[in-house]
Design a protein around this motif. Structure first.
Motif, PDB file in Angstrom:
ATOM      1  N   ARG A 234       0.594  37.325 -54.192  1.00 29.90           N
ATOM      2  CA  ARG A 234       0.709  38.365 -53.158  1.00 29.90           C
ATOM      3  C   ARG A 234      -0.456  39.340 -53.233  1.00 29.90           C
ATOM      4  NH1 ARG A 234       0.032  41.099 -49.708  1.00 29.90           N
ATOM      5  NH2 ARG A 234       1.457  42.359 -48.482  1.00 29.90           N
ATOM      6  N   LEU A 235      -0.819  39.744 -54.443  1.00 25.05           N
ATOM      7  CA  LEU A 235      -1.939  40.673 -54.607  1.00 25.05           C
ATOM      8  C   LEU A 235      -3.254  40.031 -54.165  1.00 25.05           C
ATOM      9  CD1 LEU A 235      -1.019  42.236 -58.078  1.00 25.05           C
ATOM     10  CD2 LEU A 235      -0.741  43.288 -55.812  1.00 25.05           C
ATOM     11  N   LEU A 236      -3.448  38.766 -54.499  1.00 26.94           N
ATOM     12  CA  LEU A 236      -4.664  38.074 -54.077  1.00 26.94           C
ATOM     13  C   LEU A 236      -4.697  37.862 -52.567  1.00 26.94           C
ATOM     14  CD1 LEU A 236      -5.122  35.456 -56.924  1.00 26.94           C
ATOM     15  CD2 LEU A 236      -6.738  37.258 -56.287  1.00 26.94           C
ATOM     16  N   ALA A 237      -3.550  37.615 -51.963  1.00 23.64           N
ATOM     17  CA  ALA A 237      -3.512  37.452 -50.510  1.00 23.64           C
ATOM     18  C   ALA A 237      -4.050  38.705 -49.825  1.00 23.64           C
ATOM     19  CB  ALA A 237      -2.085  37.149 -50.046  1.00 23.64           C
ATOM     20  N   THR A 238      -3.649  39.855 -50.305  1.00 27.87           N
ATOM     21  CA  THR A 238      -4.152  41.108 -49.735  1.00 27.87           C
ATOM     22  C   THR A 238      -5.639  41.264 -50.015  1.00 27.87           C
ATOM     23  OG1 THR A 238      -2.003  42.185 -49.902  1.00 27.87           O
ATOM     24  CG2 THR A 238      -3.931  43.623 -49.805  1.00 27.87           C
ATOM     25  N   ALA A 239      -6.040  41.047 -51.257  1.00 31.20           N
ATOM     26  CA  ALA A 239      -7.443  41.240 -51.637  1.00 31.20           C
ATOM     27  C   ALA A 239      -8.385  40.292 -50.889  1.00 31.20           C
ATOM     28  CB  ALA A 239      -7.595  41.050 -53.145  1.00 31.20           C
ATOM     29  N   LEU A 240      -7.914  39.081 -50.604  1.00 28.12           N
ATOM     30  CA  LEU A 240      -8.758  38.085 -49.940  1.00 28.12           C
ATOM     31  C   LEU A 240      -8.544  38.008 -48.430  1.00 28.12           C
ATOM     32  CD1 LEU A 240      -8.347  35.208 -52.561  1.00 28.12           C
ATOM     33  CD2 LEU A 240     -10.294  36.788 -52.319  1.00 28.12           C
ATOM     34  N   GLY A 241      -7.568  38.765 -47.910  1.00 26.64           N
ATOM     35  CA  GLY A 241      -7.297  38.742 -46.478  1.00 26.64           C
ATOM     36  C   GLY A 241      -6.656  37.449 -46.016  1.00 26.64           C
ATOM     37  N   VAL A 242      -5.884  36.819 -46.875  1.00 25.57           N
ATOM     38  CA  VAL A 242      -5.207  35.561 -46.534  1.00 25.57           C
ATOM     39  C   VAL A 242      -3.785  35.876 -46.104  1.00 25.57           C
ATOM     40  CG1 VAL A 242      -4.411  33.318 -47.416  1.00 25.57           C
ATOM     41  CG2 VAL A 242      -6.634  34.243 -48.135  1.00 25.57           C
ATOM     42  N   ARG A 243      -3.400  35.432 -44.923  1.00 27.60           N
ATOM     43  CA  ARG A 243      -2.082  35.770 -44.376  1.00 27.60           C
ATOM     44  C   ARG A 243      -1.003  34.734 -44.713  1.00 27.60           C
ATOM     45  NH1 ARG A 243      -1.790  39.921 -41.149  1.00 27.60           N
ATOM     46  NH2 ARG A 243      -0.018  39.074 -40.018  1.00 27.60           N
ATOM     47  N   ARG A 244      -1.393  33.497 -44.952  1.00 29.41           N
ATOM     48  CA  ARG A 244      -0.405  32.442 -45.211  1.00 29.41           C
ATOM     49  C   ARG A 244      -0.141  32.347 -46.708  1.00 29.41           C
ATOM     50  NH1 ARG A 244      -2.710  27.527 -42.996  1.00 29.41           N
ATOM     51  NH2 ARG A 244      -0.718  26.582 -43.487  1.00 29.41           N
ATOM     52  N   LEU A 245       1.123  32.508 -47.065  1.00 26.73           N
ATOM     53  CA  LEU A 245       1.533  32.558 -48.464  1.00 26.73           C
ATOM     54  C   LEU A 245       2.828  31.781 -48.623  1.00 26.73           C
ATOM     55  CD1 LEU A 245       1.024  33.987 -51.251  1.00 26.73           C
ATOM     56  CD2 LEU A 245       2.351  35.892 -50.362  1.00 26.73           C
ATOM     57  N   SER A 246       2.863  30.874 -49.594  1.00 26.28           N
ATOM     58  CA  SER A 246       4.091  30.133 -49.879  1.00 26.28           C
ATOM     59  C   SER A 246       4.175  29.915 -51.386  1.00 26.28           C
ATOM     60  CB  SER A 246       4.129  28.806 -49.113  1.00 26.28           C
ATOM     61  OG  SER A 246       3.062  27.969 -49.494  1.00 26.28           O
ATOM     62  N   SER A 247       5.162  29.147 -51.821  1.00 25.43           N
ATOM     63  CA  SER A 247       5.321  28.916 -53.260  1.00 25.43           C
ATOM     64  C   SER A 247       5.749  27.481 -53.517  1.00 25.43           C
ATOM     65  CB  SER A 247       6.340  29.873 -53.857  1.00 25.43           C
ATOM     66  OG  SER A 247       7.630  29.612 -53.343  1.00 25.43           O
ATOM     67  N   ILE A 248       5.550  27.069 -54.757  1.00 29.60           N
ATOM     68  CA  ILE A 248       6.025  25.774 -55.227  1.00 29.60           C
ATOM     69  C   ILE A 248       6.877  26.040 -56.462  1.00 29.60           C
ATOM     70  CG2 ILE A 248       3.889  25.360 -56.559  1.00 29.60           C
ATOM     71  CD1 ILE A 248       4.328  22.337 -56.038  1.00 29.60           C
ATOM     72  N   GLY A 249       8.054  25.453 -56.500  1.00 29.08           N
ATOM     73  CA  GLY A 249       8.949  25.613 -57.633  1.00 29.08           C
ATOM     74  C   GLY A 249       8.790  24.460 -58.601  1.00 29.08           C
ATOM     75  N   VAL A 250       8.404  24.776 -59.826  1.00 31.41           N
ATOM     76  CA  VAL A 250       8.226  23.767 -60.863  1.00 31.41           C
ATOM     77  C   VAL A 250       9.065  24.163 -62.066  1.00 31.41           C
ATOM     78  CG1 VAL A 250       6.561  22.641 -62.400  1.00 31.41           C
ATOM     79  CG2 VAL A 250       5.884  23.256 -60.077  1.00 31.41           C
ATOM     80  N   SER A 251       9.790  23.205 -62.617  1.00 32.43           N
ATOM     81  CA  SER A 251      10.584  23.476 -63.822  1.00 32.43           C
ATOM     82  C   SER A 251      10.538  22.259 -64.731  1.00 32.43           C
ATOM     83  CB  SER A 251      12.022  23.819 -63.457  1.00 32.43           C
ATOM     84  OG  SER A 251      12.648  22.726 -62.830  1.00 32.43           O
ATOM     85  N   TYR A 252      11.125  22.421 -65.888  1.00 35.14           N
ATOM     86  CA  TYR A 252      11.196  21.341 -66.869  1.00 35.14           C
ATOM     87  C   TYR A 252      12.655  21.009 -67.110  1.00 35.14           C
ATOM     88  CZ  TYR A 252       6.343  22.415 -67.845  1.00 35.14           C
ATOM     89  OH  TYR A 252       4.993  22.609 -67.728  1.00 35.14           O
ATOM     90  N   GLU A 253      12.975  19.734 -67.066  1.00 40.21           N
ATOM     91  CA  GLU A 253      14.339  19.289 -67.307  1.00 40.21           C
ATOM     92  C   GLU A 253      14.537  18.839 -68.753  1.00 40.21           C
ATOM     93  OE1 GLU A 253      16.617  19.764 -64.972  1.00 40.21           O
ATOM     94  OE2 GLU A 253      15.038  20.497 -63.652  1.00 40.21           O
ATOM     95  N   ASP A 254      13.424  18.566 -69.447  1.00 37.87           N
ATOM     96  CA  ASP A 254      13.530  18.080 -70.822  1.00 37.87           C
ATOM     97  C   ASP A 254      13.371  19.229 -71.821  1.00 37.87           C
ATOM     98  OD1 ASP A 254      10.809  18.192 -69.901  1.00 37.87           O
ATOM     99  OD2 ASP A 254      10.204  17.147 -71.719  1.00 37.87           O
ATOM    100  N   ALA A 255      14.011  19.100 -72.956  1.00 35.51           N
ATOM    101  CA  ALA A 255      14.013  20.155 -73.973  1.00 35.51           C
ATOM    102  C   ALA A 255      12.619  20.437 -74.527  1.00 35.51           C
ATOM    103  CB  ALA A 255      14.956  19.767 -75.113  1.00 35.51           C
ATOM    104  N   GLY A 256      11.773  19.444 -74.569  1.00 38.90           N
ATOM    105  CA  GLY A 256      10.429  19.628 -75.105  1.00 38.90           C
ATOM    106  C   GLY A 256       9.431  20.207 -74.116  1.00 38.90           C
ATOM    107  N   ARG A 257       9.867  20.462 -72.881  1.00 36.52           N
ATOM    108  CA  ARG A 257       9.011  21.011 -71.824  1.00 36.52           C
ATOM    109  C   ARG A 257       7.737  20.180 -71.662  1.00 36.52           C
ATOM    110  NH1 ARG A 257       9.709  25.935 -69.590  1.00 36.52           N
ATOM    111  NH2 ARG A 257       7.474  26.299 -69.556  1.00 36.52           N
ATOM    112  N   MET A 258       7.914  18.878 -71.554  1.00 32.77           N
ATOM    113  CA  MET A 258       6.778  17.977 -71.407  1.00 32.77           C
ATOM    114  C   MET A 258       6.684  17.370 -70.013  1.00 32.77           C
ATOM    115  SD  MET A 258       5.298  18.180 -74.317  1.00 32.77           S
ATOM    116  CE  MET A 258       4.154  16.836 -74.312  1.00 32.77           C
ATOM    117  N   THR A 259       7.810  17.325 -69.296  1.00 39.29           N
ATOM    118  CA  THR A 259       7.838  16.646 -68.009  1.00 39.29           C
ATOM    119  C   THR A 259       8.241  17.608 -66.898  1.00 39.29           C
ATOM    120  OG1 THR A 259       8.514  14.659 -69.205  1.00 39.29           O
ATOM    121  CG2 THR A 259       8.730  14.624 -66.801  1.00 39.29           C
ATOM    122  N   PRO A 260       7.271  18.136 -66.163  1.00 36.35           N
ATOM    123  CA  PRO A 260       7.610  19.047 -65.068  1.00 36.35           C
ATOM    124  C   PRO A 260       8.183  18.291 -63.865  1.00 36.35           C
ATOM    125  CG  PRO A 260       5.237  18.779 -65.211  1.00 36.35           C
ATOM    126  CD  PRO A 260       5.828  17.980 -66.328  1.00 36.35           C
TER     127      PRO A 260
END
Length: 141
Positions: A42-68
């Motif tokens: 959000r801060l970079l969007a303002t600083a760079l004048g970029v109006r389109r902003l979205s997100s990607i949700g990434v998580s880990y299902e394994d205990a070792g946090r090896m496989t996103p």
């Protein structure tokens, strides 16, 4: 590294935005990696004048946090987009690399950025302000 304050974040953001502007990338869409990337994106969007902003949700299902896995794809990506993928800090780098792999085939160009990166990270981003073995807590944590 001590906890960061909002003035510290403003300094990091200004430095990151200056590097991105100097590269003349013509970014037209910023994607935050959930959750740490929300505020920097959000801060970079303002600083760079970029109006389109979205997100990607990434998580880990394994205990070792090896496989996103992706639990939320970024909305509104277009084939002609020049995307900046943003995270606050890169630890292992797996999430950032995975997110980039999901987005890159769908857009014209993809660039990656974060305020901080650990030196042992497997991800080598296009833009990073500082490399630090110890990552701080951000004000939004």
């Amino acid at each position: 590294m001590p906890d960061l304050t909002w003035p510290n974040v403003e300094t990091l953001n200004a430095a990151l935005a200056a590097g991105i502007r100097a590269a003349n990338l013509r970014v037209n869409h910023i994607v935050a990696i959930s959750r740490g990337g929300f505020v920097p994106a959000r801060l970079l969007a303002t600083a760079l004048g970029v109006r389109r902003l979205s997100s990607i949700g990434v998580s880990y299902e394994d205990a070792g946090r090896m496989t996103p896995t992706m639990w939320a794809p970024p909305a509104g990506l277009l084939a002609a987009d020049r995307v900046l993928l943003v995270e606050d800090a890169i630890e292992s780098g797996r999430s950032a690399m995975y997110a980039a792999e999901q987005i890159r085939p769908r857009v014209e160009a993809l660039f990656t950025a974060a305020y901080l990166r650990r030196p042992d990270s497997i991800a080598h981003l296009d833009f990073v302000v500082e490399v630090s073995a110890q990552l701080p807590r951000f004000p939004w944590e």
